[in-house]
Design an enzyme around this catalytic site. Sequence first.
Site, PDB file in Angstrom:
ATOM      1  N   LYS B 101       0.943  -1.340  -0.076  1.00  0.00           N
ATOM      2  CA  LYS B 101      -0.139  -0.153   0.088  1.00  0.00           C
ATOM      3  C   LYS B 101       1.031   1.154   0.156  1.00  0.00           C
ATOM      4  O   LYS B 101       1.387   1.555   1.079  1.00  0.00           O
ATOM      5  CB  LYS B 101      -0.892   0.046   1.202  1.00  0.00           C
ATOM      6  N   GLY B 162      -7.913   9.417   8.794  1.00  0.00           N
ATOM      7  CA  GLY B 162      -8.217   9.715  10.301  1.00  0.00           C
ATOM      8  C   GLY B 162      -9.660  10.554  10.325  1.00  0.00           C
ATOM      9  O   GLY B 162      -9.773  10.658  11.456  1.00  0.00           O
ATOM     10  N   ALA B 189      -9.241   5.893   3.240  1.00  0.00           N
ATOM     11  CA  ALA B 189      -9.287   7.015   4.132  1.00  0.00           C
ATOM     12  C   ALA B 189     -10.449   7.832   4.073  1.00  0.00           C
ATOM     13  O   ALA B 189     -10.897   7.830   2.955  1.00  0.00           O
ATOM     14  CB  ALA B 189      -8.003   7.892   3.734  1.00  0.00           C
ATOM     15  N   GLY B 190     -10.688   8.268   5.201  1.00  0.00           N
ATOM     16  CA  GLY B 190     -11.883   9.261   5.434  1.00  0.00           C
ATOM     17  C   GLY B 190     -12.988   8.561   5.751  1.00  0.00           C
ATOM     18  O   GLY B 190     -13.920   9.357   6.148  1.00  0.00           O
ATOM     19  N   ASN B 211      -9.534   2.316   9.021  1.00  0.00           N
ATOM     20  CA  ASN B 211      -8.937   1.649   9.974  1.00  0.00           C
ATOM     21  C   ASN B 211      -9.688   2.572  11.550  1.00  0.00           C
ATOM     22  O   ASN B 211     -10.270   1.763  11.959  1.00  0.00           O
ATOM     23  CB  ASN B 211      -7.286   2.273  10.136  1.00  0.00           C
ATOM     24  N   THR B 212      -9.202   3.792  11.309  1.00  0.00           N
ATOM     25  CA  THR B 212      -9.668   4.720  12.556  1.00  0.00           C
ATOM     26  C   THR B 212     -11.161   4.404  12.989  1.00  0.00           C
ATOM     27  O   THR B 212     -11.410   4.448  14.097  1.00  0.00           O
ATOM     28  CB  THR B 212      -9.456   6.006  12.343  1.00  0.00           C
TER      29      THR B 212
END
Lengths: 65, 264
Positions: B101, B162, B189-190, B211-212
């Site tokens: 990645k 994040g 992301a986001g 992830n977050t």
Amino acid sequence: MRILVNGLQRDVRATTLCGLLNELGYEDQKVGTAVNQEFVRSKDREMIKLKEDDAVEIVTPRQGG
Amino acid sequence: MSDADRLHLYGSEFGSRLFIGTARYPSLAALENSIRASECEMVTVSLRREAGGTRSGESFWSLIRNLGVKVLPNTAGCRTAKEAIATAQMAREVFATNWIKLEVIGEEDTLQPDVFGLIEASRTLIKDGFYVLPYMTDDLVVAEKLLDLGCQALMPWAAPIGSGRGINNPFALRALRAHYPNTPLIIDAGIGAPSHAVAVMEMGYDAVLLNTAISRAGDPVAMARAFGLAIKAGRSAFLAKPMTPRDMAEPSTPIIGRPFDQLI
């Protein structure tokens, strides 16, 4: 010899990357290595001679996003 | 998800269209249970500096290996193509995979990808045999360059890493999807809530990497399960071909036969 190891100044006796890993206690650990931002394969570590002010990176698996 | 609707990436097949990161969980147990609850088949991992003799990453790596999921190493935090290339090469050796990645960060506040560095690093790594999954903006020209270099999938952001903001620019994401109908596109992301994941999957995106939104949830395991369901719901909805929105109302109950209508 004074070199940078993972961003910190260190005085080391080792003259090769392989010797440095042993000196710093990595022993049999699975690590990735780079010298001066160039990747060094594990099988080449014995051949890689260190010199003053070299910047060595030693990394291991960690959580990532 | 049916067997016929599997995701194909670089010659590998995935039953789950959700990939999750392994960082920022309250504990390794929460990480393990979240991975299981999400039913994802690939997780992102990273390399970080470690002092000799500490073996601080060992328990994490042992957990991931025991789970049997595919690992996708990242180059998170790299700020130049050179750093990203060296990190990818170290990752290939440590994790025994040529998947990467690829992140080259260009700006601190938004963690926006440096697309010039990304293209430069992609060129080198693809020639070196890597399967590059580039973390990119939603820029069509950048997408074209990366595909020309040999990337077989793209990973545009929905919003900054994040941030949990969801889709910042739906027009750009729709344009990207329309422009490359046959290229695997993964939102990376986001994403902050399962509803965001449903929305991008309904748009036709092939998968989501996050992830977050899971790791910082009040109950990461429950949220991982929710995201797993959301991805399936969004994908099913996309395949079912959603109706076209209208500006004005249209009765759903037949008009003909309505009581009290004056027929003459």
